[in-house]
Scaffold this motif. Sequence first.
Motif, short mmCIF file in Angstrom:
data_model
loop_
_atom_site.label_atom_id
_atom_site.label_comp_id
_atom_site.label_asym_id
_atom_site.label_seq_id
_atom_site.Cartn_x
_atom_site.Cartn_y
_atom_site.Cartn_z
N ASN A 90 0.89 -1.08 -0.25
CA ASN A 90 0.09 -0.23 -0.04
C ASN A 90 0.93 1.19 -0.04
O ASN A 90 0.41 2.19 -0.67
N THR A 93 2.08 1.46 -3.63
CA THR A 93 0.93 2.14 -4.40
C THR A 93 0.91 3.55 -4.38
O THR A 93 0.71 4.29 -5.17
N SER A 97 1.32 5.76 -7.46
CA SER A 97 0.45 6.32 -8.02
C SER A 97 0.29 7.76 -7.41
O SER A 97 -0.54 8.75 -7.99
N HIS A 99 -1.40 8.78 -4.97
CA HIS A 99 -2.64 8.59 -3.92
C HIS A 99 -3.12 7.30 -3.33
O HIS A 99 -2.50 6.16 -3.95
N LEU A 100 -3.87 7.26 -2.50
CA LEU A 100 -4.17 6.04 -1.95
C LEU A 100 -5.77 6.22 -1.24
O LEU A 100 -5.91 7.14 -0.82
N SER A 101 -6.41 5.28 -1.56
CA SER A 101 -7.91 5.37 -1.19
C SER A 101 -7.96 5.12 0.34
O SER A 101 -7.00 4.65 0.85
N TRP A 102 -9.09 5.61 0.92
CA TRP A 102 -9.35 5.28 2.41
C TRP A 102 -9.20 3.98 2.91
O TRP A 102 -8.64 3.70 3.93
N ALA A 103 -9.54 3.05 1.78
CA ALA A 103 -9.55 1.67 2.20
C ALA A 103 -7.75 1.08 2.28
O ALA A 103 -7.37 0.32 2.95
N GLY A 104 -7.04 1.82 1.45
CA GLY A 104 -5.61 1.68 1.56
C GLY A 104 -5.07 2.01 2.62
O GLY A 104 -4.09 1.36 3.32
N TYR A 105 -5.51 3.29 3.40
CA TYR A 105 -5.05 3.35 4.57
C TYR A 105 -5.56 2.57 5.87
O TYR A 105 -4.88 2.28 6.67
#
Length: 193
Positions: A90, A93, A97, A99-105
């Motif tokens: 993550n 990622t 990229s 950025h990271l989605s809330w799910a990634g965090y």
Amino acid sequence: MIKQMLLNRTFLMLLLIINIFGTIYGYIWYEGQLTITPAKFLIFVPDSPTASLFFVIFLLFFLKGKNVPYIEALAIITLFKYGIWAVGMNILTLIVSGHLSWAGYMLIASHGAMAIQGLLYSPFYKIKMRHLIVAAIWTLHNDFIDYVFGMMPRYSTLSDYMNQIGYFTFWLSIVSIGVAYFLSVKKNTPTLK
């Protein structure tokens, strides 16, 4: 202080509940990949939820005052390995990229905690070398299935780095086996005087 908390029945029940829900969520997260996975590989695909399932089994027995050394060995190795792996993927990622989605965090936090919990309970494991060897074979075989047969978790942003990720994963397995040895097996091995 920490030992008392780790042995506190209320804390153990809370940890059990969290791990049960985390395991269920993990299997749901793998659902798309599981539907296209050949049956012979199914047991090796959902890495993190299977690791937390091993810990759930350990906790159920631990609450009854019993040890299950093969499960304990599988738990410590796989919790540490897949906890660190998911945190690393993550973060990679995010770097690749931007950025990271809330799910990634959420995955970084939950998998970091997953790695830590397996280590925290290592003083209570009754792992011997034979248990570690079986868990090591499972873990390395899983790497083989993932990166030779292409059953690894999919991170589309990282698809250009699969060879490097496979190499990293293999060495992370070796480190995880070493950590399990030093925290569990070595402490349980009598020394000659």
